[in-house]
Structures are given as structure tokens and as C-alpha cells.
Design a protein around this motif. Structure first.
Motif, PDB file in Angstrom:
ATOM      1  N   LYS A  60       0.816  -1.206   0.000  1.00 28.63           N
ATOM      2  CA  LYS A  60       0.000   0.000   0.000  1.00 28.63           C
ATOM      3  C   LYS A  60       0.852   1.259   0.000  1.00 28.63           C
ATOM      4  CE  LYS A  60      -4.425  -1.559   1.771  1.00 28.63           C
ATOM      5  NZ  LYS A  60      -5.531  -1.327   2.725  1.00 28.63           N
ATOM      6  N   VAL A  61       1.989   1.205   0.668  1.00 22.19           N
ATOM      7  CA  VAL A  61       2.893   2.355   0.683  1.00 22.19           C
ATOM      8  C   VAL A  61       3.473   2.584  -0.702  1.00 22.19           C
ATOM      9  CG1 VAL A  61       5.010   3.319   1.654  1.00 22.19           C
ATOM     10  CG2 VAL A  61       3.422   2.070   3.132  1.00 22.19           C
ATOM     11  N   VAL A  62       3.933   1.525  -1.345  1.00 19.27           N
ATOM     12  CA  VAL A  62       4.503   1.634  -2.690  1.00 19.27           C
ATOM     13  C   VAL A  62       3.463   2.187  -3.662  1.00 19.27           C
ATOM     14  CG1 VAL A  62       5.424   0.324  -4.648  1.00 19.27           C
ATOM     15  CG2 VAL A  62       6.201  -0.185  -2.316  1.00 19.27           C
ATOM     16  N   GLU A  63       2.255   1.650  -3.603  1.00 22.37           N
ATOM     17  CA  GLU A  63       1.192   2.108  -4.500  1.00 22.37           C
ATOM     18  C   GLU A  63       0.868   3.585  -4.262  1.00 22.37           C
ATOM     19  OE1 GLU A  63      -3.512   1.060  -5.508  1.00 22.37           O
ATOM     20  OE2 GLU A  63      -2.348  -0.235  -4.168  1.00 22.37           O
ATOM     21  N   ALA A  64       0.803   3.974  -2.994  1.00 26.40           N
ATOM     22  CA  ALA A  64       0.476   5.368  -2.666  1.00 26.40           C
ATOM     23  C   ALA A  64       1.568   6.314  -3.152  1.00 26.40           C
ATOM     24  CB  ALA A  64       0.274   5.517  -1.165  1.00 26.40           C
ATOM     25  N   VAL A  65       2.829   5.912  -2.985  1.00 21.90           N
ATOM     26  CA  VAL A  65       3.952   6.743  -3.433  1.00 21.90           C
ATOM     27  C   VAL A  65       3.929   6.891  -4.953  1.00 21.90           C
ATOM     28  CG1 VAL A  65       6.467   6.779  -3.674  1.00 21.90           C
ATOM     29  CG2 VAL A  65       5.431   6.300  -1.453  1.00 21.90           C
ATOM     30  N   GLN A  66       3.710   5.790  -5.645  1.00 21.16           N
ATOM     31  CA  GLN A  66       3.672   5.841  -7.106  1.00 21.16           C
ATOM     32  C   GLN A  66       2.556   6.745  -7.608  1.00 21.16           C
ATOM     33  OE1 GLN A  66       3.338   1.623  -7.847  1.00 21.16           O
ATOM     34  NE2 GLN A  66       5.551   1.383  -8.202  1.00 21.16           N
ATOM     35  N   ASP A  67       1.384   6.614  -6.999  1.00 24.72           N
ATOM     36  CA  ASP A  67       0.249   7.431  -7.431  1.00 24.72           C
ATOM     37  C   ASP A  67       0.490   8.912  -7.149  1.00 24.72           C
ATOM     38  OD1 ASP A  67      -2.638   7.688  -8.304  1.00 24.72           O
ATOM     39  OD2 ASP A  67      -2.772   8.512  -6.276  1.00 24.72           O
ATOM     40  N   ALA A  68       0.979   9.220  -5.936  1.00 25.12           N
ATOM     41  CA  ALA A  68       1.217  10.624  -5.584  1.00 25.12           C
ATOM     42  C   ALA A  68       2.273  11.246  -6.493  1.00 25.12           C
ATOM     43  CB  ALA A  68       1.642  10.734  -4.118  1.00 25.12           C
ATOM     44  N   ALA A  69       3.353  10.507  -6.746  1.00 23.43           N
ATOM     45  CA  ALA A  69       4.436  11.043  -7.578  1.00 23.43           C
ATOM     46  C   ALA A  69       3.992  11.256  -9.015  1.00 23.43           C
ATOM     47  CB  ALA A  69       5.638  10.116  -7.535  1.00 23.43           C
ATOM     48  N   SER A  70       2.999  10.506  -9.460  1.00 27.99           N
ATOM     49  CA  SER A  70       2.520  10.675 -10.835  1.00 27.99           C
ATOM     50  C   SER A  70       1.730  11.966 -11.013  1.00 27.99           C
ATOM     51  CB  SER A  70       1.659   9.471 -11.243  1.00 27.99           C
ATOM     52  OG  SER A  70       0.393   9.493 -10.581  1.00 27.99           O
ATOM     53  N   HIS A  71       1.296  12.569  -9.911  1.00 25.19           N
ATOM     54  CA  HIS A  71       0.545  13.830  -9.982  1.00 25.19           C
ATOM     55  C   HIS A  71       1.451  15.037  -9.738  1.00 25.19           C
ATOM     56  CE1 HIS A  71      -3.372  11.952 -10.425  1.00 25.19           C
ATOM     57  NE2 HIS A  71      -3.027  11.091  -9.479  1.00 25.19           N
ATOM     58  N   PHE A  72       2.108  15.078  -8.589  1.00 27.76           N
ATOM     59  CA  PHE A  72       3.117  16.111  -8.355  1.00 27.76           C
ATOM     60  C   PHE A  72       3.978  15.685  -7.175  1.00 27.76           C
ATOM     61  CE2 PHE A  72      -0.745  17.440  -6.126  1.00 27.76           C
ATOM     62  CZ  PHE A  72      -0.312  17.804  -4.857  1.00 27.76           C
ATOM     63  N   THR A  73       5.265  16.013  -7.268  1.00 27.43           N
ATOM     64  CA  THR A  73       6.198  15.645  -6.211  1.00 27.43           C
ATOM     65  C   THR A  73       6.402  16.759  -5.203  1.00 27.43           C
ATOM     66  OG1 THR A  73       8.075  16.390  -7.540  1.00 27.43           O
ATOM     67  CG2 THR A  73       7.457  14.054  -7.720  1.00 27.43           C
ATOM     68  N   HIS A  74       5.980  17.976  -5.561  1.00 27.04           N
ATOM     69  CA  HIS A  74       6.210  19.109  -4.657  1.00 27.04           C
ATOM     70  C   HIS A  74       5.454  20.335  -5.162  1.00 27.04           C
ATOM     71  CE1 HIS A  74       8.372  21.814  -1.919  1.00 27.04           C
ATOM     72  NE2 HIS A  74       8.572  22.617  -2.953  1.00 27.04           N
ATOM     73  N   THR A  75       4.874  21.056  -4.219  1.00 26.44           N
ATOM     74  CA  THR A  75       4.429  22.418  -4.521  1.00 26.44           C
ATOM     75  C   THR A  75       4.819  23.365  -3.390  1.00 26.44           C
ATOM     76  OG1 THR A  75       2.262  22.238  -3.433  1.00 26.44           O
ATOM     77  CG2 THR A  75       2.384  21.558  -5.762  1.00 26.44           C
ATOM     78  N   CYS A  76       5.145  22.816  -2.221  1.00 26.93           N
ATOM     79  CA  CYS A  76       5.384  23.513  -0.959  1.00 26.93           C
ATOM     80  C   CYS A  76       4.044  23.899  -0.343  1.00 26.93           C
ATOM     81  CB  CYS A  76       6.284  24.731  -1.092  1.00 26.93           C
ATOM     82  SG  CYS A  76       6.632  25.494   0.528  1.00 26.93           S
ATOM     83  N   PHE A  77       3.742  23.287   0.785  1.00 23.39           N
ATOM     84  CA  PHE A  77       2.466  23.522   1.453  1.00 23.39           C
ATOM     85  C   PHE A  77       2.292  24.986   1.842  1.00 23.39           C
ATOM     86  CE2 PHE A  77      -0.540  23.312   5.057  1.00 23.39           C
ATOM     87  CZ  PHE A  77      -1.566  22.604   4.460  1.00 23.39           C
ATOM     88  N   MET A  78       3.405  25.678   2.059  1.00 25.46           N
ATOM     89  CA  MET A  78       3.325  27.090   2.432  1.00 25.46           C
ATOM     90  C   MET A  78       3.031  27.993   1.231  1.00 25.46           C
ATOM     91  SD  MET A  78       6.459  27.469   5.166  1.00 25.46           S
ATOM     92  CE  MET A  78       7.671  27.166   3.884  1.00 25.46           C
ATOM     93  N   VAL A  79       3.080  27.422   0.020  1.00 28.16           N
ATOM     94  CA  VAL A  79       2.777  28.188  -1.191  1.00 28.16           C
ATOM     95  C   VAL A  79       1.430  27.743  -1.754  1.00 28.16           C
ATOM     96  CG1 VAL A  79       3.551  28.785  -3.517  1.00 28.16           C
ATOM     97  CG2 VAL A  79       5.226  28.495  -1.678  1.00 28.16           C
ATOM     98  N   THR A  80       1.382  26.499  -2.199  1.00 23.86           N
ATOM     99  CA  THR A  80       0.134  25.937  -2.728  1.00 23.86           C
ATOM    100  C   THR A  80      -0.199  24.680  -1.925  1.00 23.86           C
ATOM    101  OG1 THR A  80       0.795  26.700  -4.926  1.00 23.86           O
ATOM    102  CG2 THR A  80      -1.073  25.184  -4.797  1.00 23.86           C
ATOM    103  N   PRO A  81      -1.089  24.764  -0.937  1.00 25.33           N
ATOM    104  CA  PRO A  81      -1.373  23.609  -0.078  1.00 25.33           C
ATOM    105  C   PRO A  81      -2.109  22.508  -0.828  1.00 25.33           C
ATOM    106  CG  PRO A  81      -2.841  25.432   0.447  1.00 25.33           C
ATOM    107  CD  PRO A  81      -1.854  25.953  -0.548  1.00 25.33           C
ATOM    108  N   TYR A  82      -2.183  21.345  -0.195  1.00 28.93           N
ATOM    109  CA  TYR A  82      -2.797  20.173  -0.808  1.00 28.93           C
ATOM    110  C   TYR A  82      -3.431  19.325   0.285  1.00 28.93           C
ATOM    111  CZ  TYR A  82       2.117  19.356   0.250  1.00 28.93           C
ATOM    112  OH  TYR A  82       3.347  19.361   0.855  1.00 28.93           O
ATOM    113  N   GLU A  83      -4.317  18.428  -0.134  1.00 28.61           N
ATOM    114  CA  GLU A  83      -5.144  17.670   0.804  1.00 28.61           C
ATOM    115  C   GLU A  83      -4.324  16.710   1.658  1.00 28.61           C
ATOM    116  OE1 GLU A  83      -9.045  14.663   0.848  1.00 28.61           O
ATOM    117  OE2 GLU A  83      -8.234  15.391  -1.055  1.00 28.61           O
TER     118      GLU A  83
END
Length: 446
Positions: A80-103
Motif C-alpha cells: 500500500k505504501v509503494v502504491e500510494a507513493v507511485q500514485d502521488a508522484a505521478s501527480h506532483f512531487t512538490h508544490t510547498c504547502f506554504m505556497v500551494t497547499p494540498y489535501e
């Protein structure tokens, strides 16, 4: 762990040459580009890991009794960890929560409010490492109280930044040559039942510490008491029953923030979600890292809303704090802990370790004590059981014996005389038993 399917064979397998040729080649390359100050306890290089095994670049398969220092509690490649990491990385790896927050950041904070001790309104701020979490917990305590002094304990380990080095007790290798350190840090006696000079219970040990705080600092000047409920690098020291509750009680009475450093002991490692749960202690703030995200870098400070809200906008944060991929890993890791009931599994691991090792306390004069909780267990080696003189070479020799036979274990302790056992909570019964048999043989050989 019959409910787990493993990707790799859960077995010890040695090819013969140790370390193998590819590990030796990597060691040569490393020596040319990596400073000697970055040390490794195992001279082989990992290529794969799953469940309770690490496979090196030469094809050797080792039983893992270290979990990357209590990090890979759900295994180094939990599905489940591997799947979650793969899915998250396919969308974006970083925006900085202090700039553009995320769920994901919000969802992790919601989950931490649910699983951490205390039935009160909570806030969480996310970082990258345990040291960052500890440093920011101290910042919060100072901001909320308007006080400066921080109380820590003998044998403590809290990190490698300037402030956390000051909070850490052990000089070498963590502090020597790196000063001067941050000020307003005061050290008091820990409850170390095996090494108390006289019989003393937990409440009495707490009163001893409190007396020193009141006489040498003054309760009205203390911002925080910071303590590992089970000390990690200091030797897996479990304070006597009553020690933590009395300290927490005194802190409440004196307006002092009680901070539990659960970086190593948290997230099912001790058979409870957190080590303070064993005595029903509710910290004002708790610092979290290591097992939180299945191997991804993430840490947190979670605690009372009024304390964390005392810091003004922009006072907390960091560029990578609460990275979206790490947040996804944390949610999947915690879900795995719940689904596989890893608190119960940690308790079963403790039973297996005690069953294998505790007979050696009477059989062998060098095994002073077996202690710990859950899958956070320690063996303290002494020159003889009467003097209790620390025996660091025994711990080192046992670790070397085990590694040569396919079992990776870690040492620790203020005196360097502790073998610590931190297996992944997903290790199979068969592999754990085989590894413990080798450990027992190693102790007997020493």
C-alpha cells in the motif's frame, strides 16, 4: 504473519564471500566521494528489501532486525505504501504547502489527531526529520510559555542539529567537536532501573528529577520537559512505572509543556500506538518521525491546539515539510498498521524475543538485562552480573557474529554495550525465530 504475502523469499541466504565483490567495489567508490563522518554499521550495499529481509547487491539475503533504525515498521516495500507513493508522484512531487497547499497534508494532520494520545483539540505541523520535529516542539513551547529553559534527561538522544545536539546526552560521536551548543538546556537524572544506585520506584525517581529542576532552574522558568518515553540511542531504557505520569503531573501544575519524543518508539513499535500509552500519559506535544511513513522522510509535531496556535503566521514550516509523496506514504503506512493490527504483532514479537533471550540472563554472566516493549527490545551486556560494568566489546562481537551469519542487528547505549532489536513488524515468525537462534548462538560464543 499469515495474512501477509511477501514479494521476496523470507530467508537468510549467503553466497559465501563477505562482503561480496559488488559491495566491495561500492565501498571503494564510496571512499572517494563520501566523508568518513558518514558511517555505516553494515559493510554490504542494499539492492532490495521486503518484509523482514534485506538483499544486497551480491545476492545475500539478511534477516533485518534493525528496520533502518525503527523506520520500516511496515516493511521496506509495503504494497500500500509503494502504491500510494507511485500514485502521488505521478501527480506532483512538490508544490510547498506554504505556497500551494494540498489535501494530503491536511489528511495526515487529521489522522495524527485521531491516533495520538489525548482527547482534546489538536494541531499538527509536518517536517522532514525527527530532529526537525524536536527542534520545532521546543520553539512552540518557548513561544507559548514565554520561557526559555528546557529540561532533558541523562542518556537522551534527540538529534544532530545544533539545538538537538545540546539536548542529546552522549558526547561521541554526536557532539564532540561541534560546539558551542544552544543554551538554556538543563539535564536531570533519568529513571534507569537496571543501574539505579539503590532501589527506587518510578515516582521516587521523578521526585529526584523534580527536586533538581526546582532547585537548579526554578519551575517558573521552565518552558518544557522533553523526554523519550523509552530512550532510544541511550540504550532502550524503560523508566520505572510511575516516572512519566509524575513528571507530566508536575509539568501541568507548573505551566510547563510536557513533550514526548516518540520519534523511535511511536507507531506500534512498542505494542501501543505510542509508548506513553502504556501508562496513560497525555503529552502536551508529541514529536513523531521514523515509522510514520514507511521509509519516506516525514516528521511531525502534534499536540494541543492552543500551544501550536500560539506561534504566529510564518513561524513554523519549511520548504519540504509535509512533502505530498511522503504524506501519501504516511496515510498508507498508518492504514497498513491498522489493517494488519501491528500493535498486536509487536506484542507477539516481544514474547518471542524474551522467550529466546531471557534464559541467558541466568545462563550467561555477560547478559545483564533484557528490556524493552514490543518490537523495541534491548540486551545489556556487562563484564559480570555483580559489578554491572558495561561490556561494549561483547555487544560489538555479538553483532559481528550475527552479521557474518546473515542477521543484521544494531548496537547502542551511552556505554556502547547494548544490542538493540528493532525488527520490522511484518517479519515472519519463521525468519524471526531463525534470527533469534543465531543471536543466541552469538551470545553463547562470546
Amino acid at each position: 504473519m499469515s495474512n501477509i504475502s511477501y514479494r521476496l523469499p523470507q530467508e537468510i541466504r549467503l553466497t559465501g564471500e563477505f562482503p561480496g565483490p559488488r559491495s566491495a567495489e561500492l565501498a571503494e567508490r564510496r571512499a572517494k566521494v563520501v566523508p568518513g563522518g558518514v558511517a555505516s554499521s553494515v559493510p554490504v550495499y542494499a539492492a532490495d528489501a521486503d518484509g523482514g529481509v534485506i538483499v544486497d547487491v551480491d545476492g545475500n539475503s539478511f534477516a533485518d532486525l534493525g528496520s533502518g533504525i525503527a523506520v520500516t515498521s511496515v516493511g521496506a516495500s509495503a504494497p500500500k505504501v509503494v502504491e500510494a507513493v507511485q500514485d502521488a508522484a505521478s501527480h506532483f512531487t512538490h508544490t510547498c504547502f506554504m505556497v500551494t497547499p494540498y489535501e494530503g497534508y491536511v489528511a495526515v494532520a487529521e489522522k495524527l489527531a485521531e491516533v495520538t494520545p489525548g482527547d482534546f483539540e489538536k494541531r499538527s505541523v509536518l517536517f522532514n526529520s525527527g530532529a526537525e520535529a524536536v527542534e520545532n516542539a521546543v520553539k512552540v513551547a518557548r513561544a507559548a510559555t514565554g520561557r526559555n529553559a528546557v529540561v532533558v534527561f541523562d542518556h537522551a538522544y534527540h538529534g544532530r542539529t545544533n539545538l538537538t545536539m545540546a539536548l542529546t546526552a552522549k558526547a561521541a560521536p554526536y557532539k564532540r567537536g561541534f560546539g558551542p551548543f544552544a543554551s538554556e538546556v538543563y539535564r536531570v537524572p533519568m529513571s534507569y532501573p537496571y543501574r539505579e544506585p539503590a532501589e527506587i520506584d518510578g515516582k521516587e525517581a521523578a521526585e529526584r528529577a523534580i527536586l533538581q529542576i526546582e532547585k537548579q532552574i526554578g519551575g517558573q522558568d521552565v518552558a518544557a520537559i522533553l523526554i523519550e518515553p523509552i530512550q532510544g540511542e541511550g540504550g532502550f531504557i524503560v523508566p520505572a512505572e510511575g516516572f512519566l505520569p509524575r513528571l507530566a503531573e508536575w509539568a501541568r501544575e507548573n505551566g510547563v509543556v510536557f513533550i514526548a519524543d516518540e520519534v523511535q518508539a511511536g507507531f506500534c513499535r512498542t505494542g501501543k500506538w505510542f509508548a506513553v500509552d502504556h501508562e496513560g500519559v497525555e503529552p502536551d506535544l508529541v514529536t513523531l518521525a521514523k515509522g510514520i511513513a514507511g521509509g519516506m522522510p516525514l516528521s511531525a509535531v502534534t499536540g494541543r491546539a492552543d500551544l501550536l496556535d500560539a506561534v504566529g503566521p510564518g513561524g513554523l514550516g519549511g520548504t519540504y515539510g509535509g512533502n505530498p509523496v511522503a504524506c501519501a506514504a504516511a496515510l498508507a503506512s498508518i492504514e497498513t498498521m491498522e489493517e494488519w493490527n501491528l500493535n498486536e504483532r509487536a506484542t507477539a514479537i516481544e514474547k518471542a524475543i524474551r522467550g529466546a533471550i531471557e534464559p541467558l540472563v541466568t545462563e550467561s554472566d555477560i547478559v545483564g538485562e533484557v528490556r524493552g516493549r514490543g518490537a523495541m527490545m534491548a540486551i545489556e551486556f556487562v563484564a559480570d552480573s555483580d559489578s554491572k560494568t558495561p561490556h561494549p566489546s561483547a555487544a560489538k562481537d555479538v553483532a559481528a557474529y550475527c552479521l557474518e551469519r546473515g542477521v543484521a542487528i544494531l548496537t547502542c547505549g551511552t556505554y556502547g554495550n547494548i544490542v538493540r532489536l528493532l525488527p520490522p513488524l511484518t517479519i515472519s515468525d519463521e525468519l524471526l525465530d531463525e534470527a533469534l537462534n543465531i543471536l543466541v548462538e552469538g551470545i553463547r560464543s562470546v
